[in-house]
Design a protein around this motif. Structure first.
Motif, PDB file in Angstrom:
ATOM      1  N   SER A  16     -62.276 -27.267 -27.775  1.00 40.63           N
ATOM      2  CA  SER A  16     -63.075 -26.406 -27.301  1.00 40.63           C
ATOM      3  C   SER A  16     -62.302 -25.600 -26.264  1.00 40.63           C
ATOM      4  N   ALA A  17     -60.971 -25.683 -26.199  1.00 40.87           N
ATOM      5  CA  ALA A  17     -60.231 -24.756 -25.380  1.00 40.87           C
ATOM      6  C   ALA A  17     -60.334 -23.532 -25.394  1.00 40.87           C
ATOM      7  N   LYS A  18     -60.560 -22.600 -24.303  1.00 39.16           N
ATOM      8  CA  LYS A  18     -60.637 -21.207 -24.514  1.00 39.16           C
ATOM      9  C   LYS A  18     -59.686 -20.711 -23.362  1.00 39.16           C
ATOM     10  N   GLY A  19     -59.587 -19.244 -23.392  1.00 38.26           N
ATOM     11  CA  GLY A  19     -58.630 -18.691 -22.558  1.00 38.26           C
ATOM     12  C   GLY A  19     -59.056 -18.745 -21.050  1.00 38.26           C
ATOM     13  N   CYS A  20     -57.868 -19.044 -20.247  1.00 38.95           N
ATOM     14  CA  CYS A  20     -58.064 -19.036 -18.942  1.00 38.95           C
ATOM     15  C   CYS A  20     -58.502 -17.566 -18.442  1.00 38.95           C
ATOM     16  N   ASP A  21     -59.043 -17.643 -17.255  1.00 38.17           N
ATOM     17  CA  ASP A  21     -59.769 -16.335 -16.832  1.00 38.17           C
ATOM     18  C   ASP A  21     -58.741 -15.506 -16.111  1.00 38.17           C
ATOM     19  N   LEU A  22     -57.494 -16.138 -15.690  1.00 34.95           N
ATOM     20  CA  LEU A  22     -56.498 -15.422 -15.017  1.00 34.95           C
ATOM     21  C   LEU A  22     -55.169 -15.046 -16.000  1.00 34.95           C
ATOM     22  N   VAL A  32     -67.364 -25.234 -12.990  1.00 31.10           N
ATOM     23  CA  VAL A  32     -68.760 -24.995 -13.216  1.00 31.10           C
ATOM     24  C   VAL A  32     -69.391 -25.137 -11.701  1.00 31.10           C
ATOM     25  N   THR A  33     -70.280 -24.262 -11.535  1.00 33.44           N
ATOM     26  CA  THR A  33     -71.188 -24.727 -10.328  1.00 33.44           C
ATOM     27  C   THR A  33     -72.108 -25.919 -10.372  1.00 33.44           C
ATOM     28  N   PRO A  34     -72.556 -26.229  -9.247  1.00 29.16           N
ATOM     29  CA  PRO A  34     -73.388 -27.486  -9.284  1.00 29.16           C
ATOM     30  C   PRO A  34     -74.627 -27.500 -10.275  1.00 29.16           C
ATOM     31  N   ASP A  35     -75.496 -26.395 -10.019  1.00 30.73           N
ATOM     32  CA  ASP A  35     -76.543 -26.035 -10.782  1.00 30.73           C
ATOM     33  C   ASP A  35     -76.164 -25.540 -12.164  1.00 30.73           C
ATOM     34  N   LYS A  36     -74.949 -25.418 -12.592  1.00 33.48           N
ATOM     35  CA  LYS A  36     -74.703 -24.950 -13.930  1.00 33.48           C
ATOM     36  C   LYS A  36     -75.001 -23.513 -14.261  1.00 33.48           C
ATOM     37  N   GLN A  37     -74.847 -22.518 -13.139  1.00 32.30           N
ATOM     38  CA  GLN A  37     -75.326 -21.252 -13.154  1.00 32.30           C
ATOM     39  C   GLN A  37     -74.293 -20.594 -14.019  1.00 32.30           C
ATOM     40  N   ASP A  38     -73.137 -20.782 -13.668  1.00 33.80           N
ATOM     41  CA  ASP A  38     -71.899 -20.015 -13.844  1.00 33.80           C
ATOM     42  C   ASP A  38     -70.633 -21.065 -14.420  1.00 33.80           C
ATOM     43  N   HIS A  39     -69.834 -20.591 -15.155  1.00 39.80           N
ATOM     44  CA  HIS A  39     -68.765 -21.708 -15.442  1.00 39.80           C
ATOM     45  C   HIS A  39     -67.533 -20.692 -15.811  1.00 39.80           C
ATOM     46  N   GLN A 150     -65.245 -11.384  -7.482  1.00 37.46           N
ATOM     47  CA  GLN A 150     -64.990 -11.158  -8.725  1.00 37.46           C
ATOM     48  C   GLN A 150     -66.026 -11.969  -9.643  1.00 37.46           C
ATOM     49  N   ARG A 151     -66.571 -13.162  -9.487  1.00 38.37           N
ATOM     50  CA  ARG A 151     -67.462 -14.097 -10.246  1.00 38.37           C
ATOM     51  C   ARG A 151     -68.814 -13.491  -9.823  1.00 38.37           C
ATOM     52  N   LEU A 152     -68.813 -13.134  -8.528  1.00 38.58           N
ATOM     53  CA  LEU A 152     -70.583 -12.572  -8.588  1.00 38.58           C
ATOM     54  C   LEU A 152     -70.584 -11.346  -9.072  1.00 38.58           C
ATOM     55  N   THR A 153     -69.588 -10.473  -9.308  1.00 37.09           N
ATOM     56  CA  THR A 153     -69.653  -9.141  -9.892  1.00 37.09           C
ATOM     57  C   THR A 153     -69.861  -9.295 -11.291  1.00 37.09           C
ATOM     58  N   LYS A 154     -69.244 -10.263 -12.241  1.00 29.60           N
ATOM     59  CA  LYS A 154     -69.484 -10.613 -13.340  1.00 29.60           C
ATOM     60  C   LYS A 154     -70.823 -10.998 -13.813  1.00 29.60           C
ATOM     61  N   LYS A 155     -71.337 -12.127 -12.716  1.00 30.20           N
ATOM     62  CA  LYS A 155     -72.607 -12.453 -13.013  1.00 30.20           C
ATOM     63  C   LYS A 155     -73.740 -11.419 -12.876  1.00 30.20           C
ATOM     64  N   ARG A 156     -73.457 -10.659 -12.052  1.00 35.75           N
ATOM     65  CA  ARG A 156     -74.522  -9.496 -11.789  1.00 35.75           C
ATOM     66  C   ARG A 156     -74.359  -8.514 -13.146  1.00 35.75           C
TER      67      ARG A 156
END
Length: 189
Positions: A16-22, A32-39, A150-156
């Motif tokens: 299940s490996a995927k590319g690193c975001d950086l 992963v966020t505790p409530d699994k909203q984003d990863h 950056q994570r907030l922007t991507k989420k929006r």
């Protein structure tokens, strides 16, 4: 809906490996966020970089872990002492029953038993140190401000795209429905 700046480190299967975001290299580590909203996938090396994130250390958990290790050491010592006393007690019983030839055989058996017992604790120590090194890695992180933004922007942006797709689907459904359009007037002018 706000996204908390607390990220838990998780591992996924190699398949299940995927590319690193950086750096875009394949990675099996996920934050992963505790409530699994984003990863997002991230390399192990980036987790150690101070400019990317910093670990959140729960002092109470660390203290509890140290206390448990101390308790385990005390229990291990007590077990060892008890085993020694039991072995000496059995030796005393055997030495009283057997003659000197029997004692020499017992001593040879003891040395063989001790040799057999020695490698086992060493192997156990190696596995326990490997487990301890894995446990030493922090599991909860806080992203630095720029990466968090950056994570907030991507989420929006993802939410906006989702809203636009839903709107276009609704518009398509409305346009495909013939009752949406006005009817031609049937009365004479």
């Amino acid at each position: 809906m706000s996204l908390p700046n607390v990220w838990h480190h998780r591992k996924v299967a190699d398949s299940s490996a995927k590319g690193c975001d950086l750096c875009y290299k394949p990675s099996t580590s996920v934050l992963v966020t505790p409530d699994k909203q984003d990863h997002f996938y991230i390399c192990q090396a980036h987790l150690k970089e101070v400019r990317f994130c910093k670990p959140i250390i729960d002092q109470a958990a660390v203290d509890a872990k140290k206390q448990k290790e101390n308790d385990d050491e005390i229990i291990a010592q007590a077990k060892k002492e008890y085993d020694e006393k039991q072995r000496k007690k059995k030796e005393a019983e055997k030495s009283g029953d057997k003659d000197s030839k029997g004692k020499d055989k017992d001593k040879g058996d003891k040395s063989e038993d001790e040799k057999k017992d020695d490698p086992k604790p060493k192997d156990q120590d190696k596995t326990s140190t490997e487990k301890a090194s894995q446990d030493e890695e922090p599991r909860v992180f806080e992203l630095q401000r720029t990466f968090y933004q950056q994570r907030l922007t991507k989420k929006r942006q993802a939410e906006e795209r989702k809203r636009q797709v839903e709107m276009s689907q609704r518009n398509r459904e409305r346009l495909s429905n013939p009752s949406f359009f006005p009817a031609v007037p049937k009365d004479n002018p």
